[in-house]
Every structure is written in structure tokens, then in C-alpha cells.
Write a protein that holds these residues in place. Structure first.
Motif, short mmCIF file in Angstrom:
data_model
loop_
_atom_site.label_atom_id
_atom_site.label_comp_id
_atom_site.label_asym_id
_atom_site.label_seq_id
_atom_site.Cartn_x
_atom_site.Cartn_y
_atom_site.Cartn_z
N GLY A 208 0.74 -1.05 -0.07
CA GLY A 208 0.16 0.03 -0.12
C GLY A 208 0.84 1.11 -0.13
N ASN A 215 -2.31 -2.52 3.89
CA ASN A 215 -2.98 -3.44 3.64
C ASN A 215 -2.05 -4.62 3.85
N THR A 234 -7.14 -10.59 2.26
CA THR A 234 -6.43 -9.30 2.39
C THR A 234 -7.31 -8.67 3.33
N ALA A 236 -7.47 -4.35 5.50
CA ALA A 236 -6.82 -3.08 5.31
C ALA A 236 -6.85 -2.53 6.56
#
Length: 297
Positions: A208, A215, A234, A236
Motif C-alpha cells: 500500500g 494492507n 486481504t 486493510a
């Protein structure tokens, strides 16, 4: 306004999942004799315990306990039958150090020294010993407990502890900077906190443009009996706090690719894998837990 909506959604969604999870749970464990109430199958018990462990991992013990007690309070309002006899109670006498931190109300209202087991006519939660001393058996009701109650039974963190209590991931960048990130929902797939059986981490990578909202992509594997699951997920990072918790929410789930395999009894090779993309954490959990703990053939 966006942050407020996210905070409400996290807790409301957890409460909704608990309502679904415990819908068929009559609150077994409050009494030794089930008094005609339907018992759960062993498979249902295993699945509920797996869900409970997963929800605690994803949300942390403090948040999971606070939402669970809110739900349990609703269920308690539906309990009208009395215990019938003191002999029917399951004794719960395990003390908790530092009684003053019983934020979520698991302790006896009278002695504040042991876990509560019943509710008296004034809706006060009491342990078996105090109930015998201060309550009439004819008006004492069992305290509603989900089968997986023990997984949520956490007294809670004091205010000064909430800023430093969360499990953290430490990341060192190429320029030498090291940062600590609250693990958040990524705890489901973190090496030391995952509740999944036969769990191993294959790889983990951050990426990121901003280190404040980085991330995290994790590749992991879980295996139980003749079934396995591979997860490429994934997350965030959300630096905003969840209501009064005093620390960042942590990594929020974004998406995952789930690959499941199973091998029938007597077969040497597993069947062809099933691959599903998930953008909802709870649907991922449902697929994982159903695959790993569902009916074996």
C-alpha cells in the motif's frame, strides 16, 4: 460520519451473528437435568464452539464479551421457569482476580467473588451459594447460558488497559522504521491467535501507499481430519477506534479466496477442490466452519 457508521456496523453485525448462532440453543448448561428441553447434537455443539472461538479471535475478548452479554440479557428475559431445586444447579465457583473489573457482569451480584449461575426475583444475578442464602427457590430462575458460554466469559478490561490490550503486529520497513499495528480481524489468520484447527501460515505480506492505512495479505492453511482449507485473504488497516476502546480498530477484512478439499473415508486422494471468493468475513467463517466441522462421511 463514515467512521461512526463503521463502528456501529461492527458491533451490530456481531450481535446479528450471535442471534443466528444461538437461535436453537436453549441455554443448556444452566441446569444439570434438561427438564425436557431439547439437547443439541454433538456436531451442533462442535460448530457452535468453533464459531465462538472464531468470533472471539476476530473481535477480541472484551468486545465479544460485551456483545454476548447484551444478547444473553435478551434471552434471559424469556426465561420464566424456576430452577425447581437447588440440586439442579451446576456449581460455578471459579473466582476472578480483581472483582472491580467485572465490567460485563459475569460475577455474582452479592459476593462478587464467583461466576453467577441464577437470577433472583429482583433480576439480580447470583452464584449458587448466595442464592441459597438470599433467594427463594420458588422464584429463582436459571441464568441463560449458551453452550459456548465459557468462550465469551470474560470480565472485561479497565479503561486504562484498553489502549494497550490488543494483540499487535510489528512490521519493520526497509528504511528501518518499525510500527506496531492492532491485529483486529486479521487475528483469525494470525499465527498465535487463529482458532482454526491444524493452522499454519504460508506467507504474509504488507502493501500500500500509506503506512497509516496499510494492507495485509495472508496465505494460510487449516486442516481437520480428512478436510483442508486454504485461505488467501486481504485486510486493510483502520486506524480509527471502536467506540470507547481507546485503540485503533486494526485490520479489517476485505476479501478472501477459499479453496476447500475433502477426502472420503477409504480414499487416498482428495476430491477436486472447491474455490469460492468471499467479500464478507462472516460468510467466509460460515464456509470454513461448515467445511471443517460439518458432517463427516
Amino acid at each position: 460520519m463514515i467512521a461512526t457508521t463503521q463502528q456501529q456496523t461492527a458491533r451490530d453485525r456481531l450481535l446479528a451473528e450471535m442471534e443466528r448462532l444461538f437461535a436453537d440453543d436453549a441455554g443448556l448448561g444452566a441446569l444439570v437435568p434438561y427438564n425436557g428441553r431439547p439437547d443439541m447434537t454433538e456436531e451442533a455443539k462442535e460448530i457452535q464452539m468453533a464459531w465462538a472461538r472464531a468470533l472471539v479471535a476476530v473481535h477480541g475478548r472484551d468486545r465479544a464479551a460485551s456483545v454476548y452479554t447484551k444478547y444473553a440479557g435478551r434471552r434471559q428475559n424469556t426465561v420464566t421457569a424456576t430452577i425447581g431445586s437447588w440440586a439442579n444447579l451446576v456449581l460455578a465457583t471459579k473466582p476472578i482476580p480483581r472483582w472491580d473489573r467485572d465490567i460485563h457482569g459475569f460475577l455474582c451480584f452479592s459476593c462478587v467473588d464467583t461466576f453467577a449461575t441464577v437470577v433472583d426475583a429482583d433480576d439480580e444475578q447470583l452464584c449458587n451459594r448466595c442464592a441459597r442464602e438470599h433467594s427463594a427457590v420458588e422464584t429463582t430462575r436459571p441464568l441463560w447460558h449458551a453452550y459456548s458460554h465459557s468462550k465469551f466469559q470474560f470480565p472485561g478490561l479497565m479503561a486504562e488497559e484498553r489502549t494497550t490490550s490488543e494483540i499487535q503486529l510489528f512490521i519493520r520497513y526497509q528504511d528501518g522504521e518499525e510500527r506496531a499495528y492492532v491485529t483486529g480481524e486479521a487475528a483469525l489468520l494470525a499465527e498465535k491467535t487463529s482458532p482454526l484447527p491444524g493452522f499454519t501460515v504460508v506467507s504474509a505480506q504488507t502493501h500500500g501507499d500509506s503506512r497509516d492505512t496499510i494492507n495485509l495479505t495472508v496465505e494460510t492453511r487449516a486442516e481437520r481430519q480428512r478436510r483442508s482449507a486454504e485461505i488467501l485473504a486481504t485486510f486493510a488497516y483502520d486506524p480509527e477506534p471502536e467506540q470507547w476502546e481507546g485503540h485503533a480498530y486494526g485490520f479489517r477484512f476485505v476479501s478472501a479466496r477459499l479453496t476447500t478439499r475433502s477426502r472420503q473415508l477409504g480414499q487416498l486422494d482428495p476430491a477436486d477442490p472447491t474455490v469460492i471468493e468471499h467479500t464478507d468475513l462472516y460468510r467466509l467463517l460460515d464456509a470454513l466452519i461448515t467445511h471443517l466441522y460439518g458432517s463427516q462421511k
